[in-house]
Scaffold this motif. Structure first.
Motif, PDB file in Angstrom:
ATOM      1  N   HIS A 125       0.820  -1.271   0.109  1.00 52.68           N
ATOM      2  CA  HIS A 125       0.105   0.385   0.206  1.00 52.68           C
ATOM      3  C   HIS A 125       0.844   1.680  -0.236  1.00 52.68           C
ATOM      4  O   HIS A 125       0.095   2.037   0.739  1.00 52.68           O
ATOM      5  N   HIS A 126       1.669   0.965  -0.343  1.00 47.71           N
ATOM      6  CA  HIS A 126       2.808   2.431  -0.492  1.00 47.71           C
ATOM      7  C   HIS A 126       2.122   3.484  -1.971  1.00 47.71           C
ATOM      8  O   HIS A 126       1.336   3.032  -2.074  1.00 47.71           O
ATOM      9  N   THR A 127       2.244   4.831  -1.229  1.00 46.57           N
ATOM     10  CA  THR A 127       1.882   5.874  -2.129  1.00 46.57           C
ATOM     11  C   THR A 127       2.659   6.146  -3.528  1.00 46.57           C
ATOM     12  O   THR A 127       3.916   5.500  -3.720  1.00 46.57           O
ATOM     13  N   ARG A 128       2.453   6.273  -4.987  1.00 49.49           N
ATOM     14  CA  ARG A 128       3.347   6.440  -5.634  1.00 49.49           C
ATOM     15  C   ARG A 128       4.388   7.710  -5.611  1.00 49.49           C
ATOM     16  O   ARG A 128       4.993   6.906  -5.736  1.00 49.49           O
ATOM     17  N   GLU A 129       4.087   8.626  -4.538  1.00 47.75           N
ATOM     18  CA  GLU A 129       5.343   9.559  -3.951  1.00 47.75           C
ATOM     19  C   GLU A 129       5.989   8.594  -3.067  1.00 47.75           C
ATOM     20  O   GLU A 129       7.477   8.973  -3.411  1.00 47.75           O
ATOM     21  N   GLU A 130       5.343   8.102  -2.643  1.00 49.44           N
ATOM     22  CA  GLU A 130       6.187   6.737  -1.701  1.00 49.44           C
ATOM     23  C   GLU A 130       7.285   6.457  -2.484  1.00 49.44           C
ATOM     24  O   GLU A 130       8.787   6.403  -1.809  1.00 49.44           O
ATOM     25  N   MET A 131       6.789   5.271  -3.915  1.00 47.93           N
ATOM     26  CA  MET A 131       8.130   4.898  -4.229  1.00 47.93           C
ATOM     27  C   MET A 131       8.130   5.202  -5.009  1.00 47.93           C
ATOM     28  O   MET A 131       9.677   4.866  -5.310  1.00 47.93           O
ATOM     29  N   GLN A 132       8.534   6.870  -5.575  1.00 49.56           N
ATOM     30  CA  GLN A 132       9.476   7.151  -6.633  1.00 49.56           C
ATOM     31  C   GLN A 132      10.738   7.774  -5.267  1.00 49.56           C
ATOM     32  O   GLN A 132      11.187   8.080  -5.570  1.00 49.56           O
ATOM     33  N   ALA A 133       9.783   8.102  -3.797  1.00 51.10           N
ATOM     34  CA  ALA A 133      11.044   8.515  -3.095  1.00 51.10           C
ATOM     35  C   ALA A 133      12.128   7.287  -2.611  1.00 51.10           C
ATOM     36  O   ALA A 133      13.142   7.055  -2.970  1.00 51.10           O
ATOM     37  N   ILE A 134      10.998   5.886  -2.470  1.00 55.24           N
ATOM     38  CA  ILE A 134      12.247   5.060  -2.463  1.00 55.24           C
ATOM     39  C   ILE A 134      13.064   4.320  -3.319  1.00 55.24           C
ATOM     40  O   ILE A 134      13.900   4.005  -3.574  1.00 55.24           O
ATOM     41  N   ALA A 135      12.438   4.807  -4.932  1.00 51.47           N
ATOM     42  CA  ALA A 135      13.122   4.076  -5.943  1.00 51.47           C
ATOM     43  C   ALA A 135      14.534   5.868  -6.058  1.00 51.47           C
ATOM     44  O   ALA A 135      15.745   4.851  -6.094  1.00 51.47           O
ATOM     45  N   ALA A 136      14.136   6.646  -5.177  1.00 48.75           N
ATOM     46  CA  ALA A 136      15.736   7.351  -5.209  1.00 48.75           C
ATOM     47  C   ALA A 136      16.753   7.122  -4.116  1.00 48.75           C
ATOM     48  O   ALA A 136      17.414   7.157  -4.110  1.00 48.75           O
TER      49      ALA A 136
END
Ligand SMILES: N[C@@H](CCC(=O)N[C@@H](CS)C(=O)NCC(=O)O)C(=O)O
Length: 250
Positions: A125-136
Motif C-alpha cells: 500500500h505505498h503511494t506513488r510518491e512513496e515509491m518514487q522516494a524509495i526509488a531515489a
C-alpha cells in the motif's frame, strides 16, 4: 564463519543456498526483505553496492554476484566438489552458469513482475510518491530506472512475450543438453544444475508452466524431479518466507 544475506524466493539467493546445502556448510542467515526495500538501506549497500541479493560474508570478507559466490564456495570449500574435473565438462558448467545470468535471470525477472512483484508491492500500500522516494534510495541506476518504469507502467504484454520467447529458447537448449547427459554438464550434478534449478522452479509458478511440463519437455521434467529429490534441494528450499503478510508463499 559464513553469513548469507538473502531473500527467501530470490532465484539468485536460492542458487547460493543450494550450493551451501550440497557442501554441508552452515551459515548465519540474514533475510533481506526486497519488498520492504531492505536491499537499498545504507548498511546493506555498503556490503553490496549494486543493491541486490545475495551477498556472502566469509570471516568479514564480502563476495557478491550469485555466480561468483558459487565459484568462490567451490574453491574455498572443495571437500564436496560441484565443479567437474574434466575440461570439457568444466566448459559446459561455465556455459550454463553464463546462460543463467545472460538469459534466464532478467527474462524470469520480467515474467515475474506482473504476477509476483507487482502483487507484493500492491500489498504494501505505498503511494506513488512513496515509491518514487524509495526509488531515489536505490544506489544502482540500472535497477532504479527499471523500478520506476515498472511502477509507472508495469510490464507490457509485448515485454512478457519477449521474455517467454527467450526462456523458451533457453529451455530448448537445455532439453537438448539433457539428451546427451543426465545432468547439464555431464553425468554428475554440478554448479551448472545449481545455476539453472531456481529458474525452473520459478517458471513452474509463472503464467506458462507448461514450458517445463513432462508433456512438452520430458528431459527437463525428469531432470527437475531428480534435482528436487536431492536432500540439499529440500534443505535449501525449506527456507520459509518470514514475511507472513506476503500474499505469495512459493
Ligand atoms: N547478477 C546478480 C543479480 C542479483 C539480483 O538481481 N538479485 C535480485 C533477486 S534474484 C534482486 O536483488 N533484486 C532486487 C531488485 O531488483 O530490486 C546476481 O546473480 O547476484
Amino acid at each position: 564463519m559464513l553469513k548469507l544475506y538473502h531473500y527467501w524466493s530470490s532465484v539468485c539467493s536460492q542458487k547460493v543456498r543450494l550450493a551451501l546445502a550440497e557442501k554441508n556448510l552452515e551459515f548465519a542467515s540474514q533475510h533481506i526483505n526486497l519488498f520492504d526495500f531492505e536491499h537499498w538501506s545504507p548498511d546493506y549497500v555498503k556490503l553490496n553496492p549494486k543493491g541486490v541479493v545475495p551477498t556472502l560474508e566469509d570471516d568479514g570478507r564480502i563476495v557478491i554476484e550469485s555466480n561468483v559466490i558459487l565459484e568462490y564456495l567451490e574453491d574455498r570449500f572443495p571437500a564436496v566438489r560441484l565443479r567437474p574435473q574434466d575440461p570439457y565438462e568444466q566448459a559446459m558448467t561455465r556455459i550454463w552458469i553464463y546462460n543463467s545470468e545472460e538469459i534466464a535471470h532478467h527474462n524470469v525477472n520480467t515474467a515475474s513482475h506482473n504476477p509476483r512483484h507487482a502483487v507484493r508491492h500492491k500489498a504494501k500500500h505505498h503511494t506513488r510518491e512513496e515509491m518514487q522516494a524509495i526509488a531515489a534510495r536505490c544506489p544502482n541506476p540500472i535497477i532504479a530506472r527499471r523500478f520506476l518504469q515498472r511502477i509507472e507502467h508495469g510490464v507490457s504484454e509485448d515485454e512478457e512475450n519477449q521474455a517467454y520467447a527467450a526462456l523458451d529458447y533457453l529451455l530448448e537448449m537445455m532439453e537438448g543438453a539433457l539428451a546427451a547427459t543426465a545432468w547439464l554438464a555431464g553425468n554428475r550434478y554440478s554448479l551448472a544444475d545449481i545455476a539453472m534449478a531456481p529458474f525452473i522452479n520459478r517458471i513452474e509458478v509463472l503464467k506458462r508452466p507448461e514450458m517445463v511440463s513432462a508433456a512438452r519437455r520430458p528431459r527437463i521434467a525428469q531432470w527437475w524431479q531428480h534435482v528436487q529429490d536431492r536432500p540439499a534441494f529440500k534443505q535449501a528450499f525449506s527456507f520459509a518466507n518470514p514475511d507472513k503478510s506476503d500474499p505469495l508463499q512459493r
